[in-house]
Design a protein around this motif. Structure first.
Motif, short mmCIF file in Angstrom:
data_model
loop_
_atom_site.label_atom_id
_atom_site.label_comp_id
_atom_site.label_asym_id
_atom_site.label_seq_id
_atom_site.Cartn_x
_atom_site.Cartn_y
_atom_site.Cartn_z
N ASP A 77 0.81 -1.23 0.00
CA ASP A 77 0.00 0.00 0.00
C ASP A 77 0.84 1.27 0.00
O ASP A 77 0.89 2.02 0.97
N ALA A 80 0.10 3.88 -1.51
CA ALA A 80 -0.79 5.04 -1.41
C ALA A 80 -0.78 5.58 0.02
O ALA A 80 -1.04 6.77 0.25
N ASP A 92 -1.36 5.02 7.73
CA ASP A 92 -0.65 6.16 7.17
C ASP A 92 -0.28 7.14 8.29
O ASP A 92 -1.01 7.28 9.26
N TRP A 126 3.92 3.31 -9.64
CA TRP A 126 3.72 2.27 -8.63
C TRP A 126 2.81 1.15 -9.07
O TRP A 126 2.79 0.07 -8.47
#
Length: 226
Positions: free
Chosen positions: A33, A35, A65, A207
């Motif tokens: 991940d 992102a 995150d 990515w």
């Protein structure tokens, strides 16, 4: 002759790992991940990558995150599961809301690692006082690397900090990454930096595409020339 530089490449899966190794990577940082800037991968990904390549790999311990530790009990549990699945090296770093190191969370997770080598990642660049972070972490078992761009904005802005820190002898290796470009390499190598970390630079297609063998090879050549 200058010391051979370490090249660490971010891998998301076994395909990435194989390409990175073929291009000359010395080590992988295994995440999922991107992102969310790289979270802990499933143990199935770890076992697939470990079966595909035999170069060292460091597994990210990060559940959400940002740089808050979040659920530390779960982090400790996940660290144990990854170790049981064969992980031997790790990446982690947690900050409190005010920008200081979350030493309690770091110490709990490091205890679960039981001496495994680990990198304190770019949380360092987002801390209010980098020197204070390093002093507080000094002596923790297994800590051998700091991943840093010298600045939250990346290597361009952080270069003076990196050059200053590279000139100080220390027990931990400075692993430079975060907006790192090939044209930064000669300056960093001359300053004594011996470890480099790339993610997007290994993926010219972005990515959503796998690691490019040729992109990694270009970095390998640049580091060896430096």
């Amino acid at each position: 002759m200058s010391e051979r530089a370490v090249l660490e490449v971010i891998a998301l899966d076994a395909e990435d790992a194989i390409a990175a190794r073929a291009g000359g990577a010395d080590r992988l940082e295994l995440v999922t991940d991107m992102a969310a800037d790289g979270l802990t991968p499933p143990t199935t990904t770890l076992t697939a990558v470990r079966s595909a390549v035999d170069i060292p790999l460091r597994v990210m311990l990060r559940l959400t995150d940002g740089f808050a530790a979040g659920d530390v009990d779960r982090l400790v549990r996940v660290a144990g599961e990854l170790r049981a699945a064969g992980a031997e090296e790790f990446v982690l770093g947690f900050l409190e809301a005010g920008g200081g190191v979350d030493l309690g969370a770091v110490e709990r997770v490091v205890t679960a690692l039981d001496g495994c080598p680990w990198t304190f990642h770019r949380a360092l660049d987002h801390a209010t006082d980098r020197d204070s972070v390093r002093k507080q972490l000094d002596g923790l078992p297994g800590l051998d690397t700091y991943l840093t761009a010298g600045s939250p904005a990346g290597v361009d802005e952080g270069l003076p900090t990196l050059l200053s820190e590279a000139s100080r002898a220390g027990d931990q290796q400075l692993l430079v990454g975060g907006g790192l470009r090939l044209d930064h390499v000669p300056t960093l190598r001359r300053a004594g930096v011996t470890a480099f970390h790339i993610g997007g630079a290994a993926r010219p297609g972005g990515w959503s595409k796998p690691v490019s063998v040729e992109a990694v090879r270009e970095w390998r050549r640049a580091l060896d020339a430096g």
